[in-house]
Design an enzyme around this catalytic site. Structure first.
Site, PDB file in Angstrom:
ATOM      1  N   ASP A 145       0.817  -1.275   0.168  1.00  0.00           N
ATOM      2  CA  ASP A 145       0.086   0.068   0.047  1.00  0.00           C
ATOM      3  C   ASP A 145       0.941   1.112   0.040  1.00  0.00           C
ATOM      4  O   ASP A 145       2.182   1.270   0.016  1.00  0.00           O
ATOM      5  CB  ASP A 145      -0.840   0.048   1.281  1.00  0.00           C
ATOM      6  CG  ASP A 145      -1.936  -1.124   1.375  1.00  0.00           C
ATOM      7  OD1 ASP A 145      -2.351  -1.666   0.081  1.00  0.00           O
ATOM      8  OD2 ASP A 145      -2.404  -1.331   2.351  1.00  0.00           O
ATOM      9  N   TYR A 191       6.575 -10.039   7.171  1.00  0.00           N
ATOM     10  CA  TYR A 191       6.473  -8.495   7.290  1.00  0.00           C
ATOM     11  C   TYR A 191       6.929  -8.186   8.942  1.00  0.00           C
ATOM     12  O   TYR A 191       6.916  -8.796   9.744  1.00  0.00           O
ATOM     13  CB  TYR A 191       4.924  -8.102   7.293  1.00  0.00           C
ATOM     14  CG  TYR A 191       4.461  -7.982   5.785  1.00  0.00           C
ATOM     15  CD1 TYR A 191       4.640  -6.819   5.021  1.00  0.00           C
ATOM     16  CD2 TYR A 191       3.974  -8.906   5.265  1.00  0.00           C
ATOM     17  CE1 TYR A 191       4.133  -6.427   3.892  1.00  0.00           C
ATOM     18  CE2 TYR A 191       3.459  -8.857   3.957  1.00  0.00           C
ATOM     19  CZ  TYR A 191       3.518  -7.606   3.178  1.00  0.00           C
ATOM     20  OH  TYR A 191       3.113  -7.688   2.031  1.00  0.00           O
TER      21      TYR A 191
END
Length: 258
Positions: free
Chosen positions: A55, A116
């Site tokens: 994003d 992540y």
């Protein structure tokens, strides 16, 4: 006519200036910058395909994309390629390696594991402004880790998925979900075979609600079982999120120059 060869390109990027990885017609993205540089370097139109999408404002310390080219490669090709392509890219995108792969290799669908990190700091720090989330309230990290441990017991993460994402399935196999305490803050580590859109930021938002005492750690089970995004916490800011690892069952030896 020469047969096209497929390559995986490994890169990293600071996401502040970009509207994510994936090409958008009216916004600057990492994919656009990379494809322009590749097309200039090879003297032909190159269209890459990434291992996923990040994003706006999200960073990556390891990201893979694949592309095809008809150009021939000699023995010392990677060095010249890295110098050339990095000179064409902006300062906040860096290419690390080039790997020749089989013609059907796919950067997105062949990845077997992704990891992540989400970074949080508690005191104002100008050097962390764009790479970590400043959280001014104390958090109960022990409670957050108990909550995170329940994540490993589930596969359907629809409660943490952005609405109308159009996924063919909300199932993910999460193999790691835990908080690490550092001298200057905390880091959430999460590893899975795949991730849904906004999943990590929504999980972190839910866990920080637990850390603030809004919910007991066990409440995360009810959130996951509800399969409703409205049940989970708000998404945390993009600045603290980094894609740190993407793994494949193959990666051939990197070629050495172009």
């Amino acid at each position: 006519m020469s047969k096209k060869q497929r390559f995986f390109i490994e890169l990293s990027y600071h996401g502040l200036q970009y509207h994510g990885w994936q090409y958008q017609p009216n916004a600057i993205t990492v994919q656009e910058k990379l494809d322009n540089a590749l097309s200039t370097f090879f003297g032909e139109k190159i269209e890459s395909l990434g291992c996923g999408r990040t994003d706006t404002g999200v960073h990556a310390t390891q990201f893979y994309a694949h592309f095809d080219t008809e150009k021939e490669f000699s023995e010392n090709s990677e060095i010249r390629f890295l110098k050339g392509i990095n000179s064409l890219l902006p300062y906040d995108i860096a290419v690390k390696h080039l790997h020749q792969v089989h013609e059907d290799a796919h950067a997105r669908f062949d990845a077997i594991r992704r990891s992540y990190e989400y970074h949080i700091h508690f005191n104002k720090n100008p050097f962390k402004t764009y790479t970590s989330w400043l959280h001014k309230e104390p958090l109960n990290v022990d409670a957050m880790n108990i909550g995170a441990s329940y994540i490993l017991d589930y596969e359907d993460f629809g409660a943490f998925c952005k609405a109308n994402a159009g996924n063919f399935t909300n199932n993910c196999i999460v193999s790691r979900a835990e908080w690490e305490v550092k001298n200057d803050g905390i880091i959430f580590h999460i590893t899975a075979n795949r991730f849904l859109r906004n999943m990590v930021r929504a999980i972190v938002g839910t866990l920080t609600d637990i850390g603030k005492g809004k919910y007991a750690p066990e409440h995360i089970k009810h959130i996951i079982e509800s399969k409703k995004r409205s049940s989970a916490g708000a998404s945390v800011p993009a600045c603290g999120l980094l894609l740190t690892e993407v793994c494949y069952p193959y990666i051939t030896e990197a070629i050495e120059e172009i």
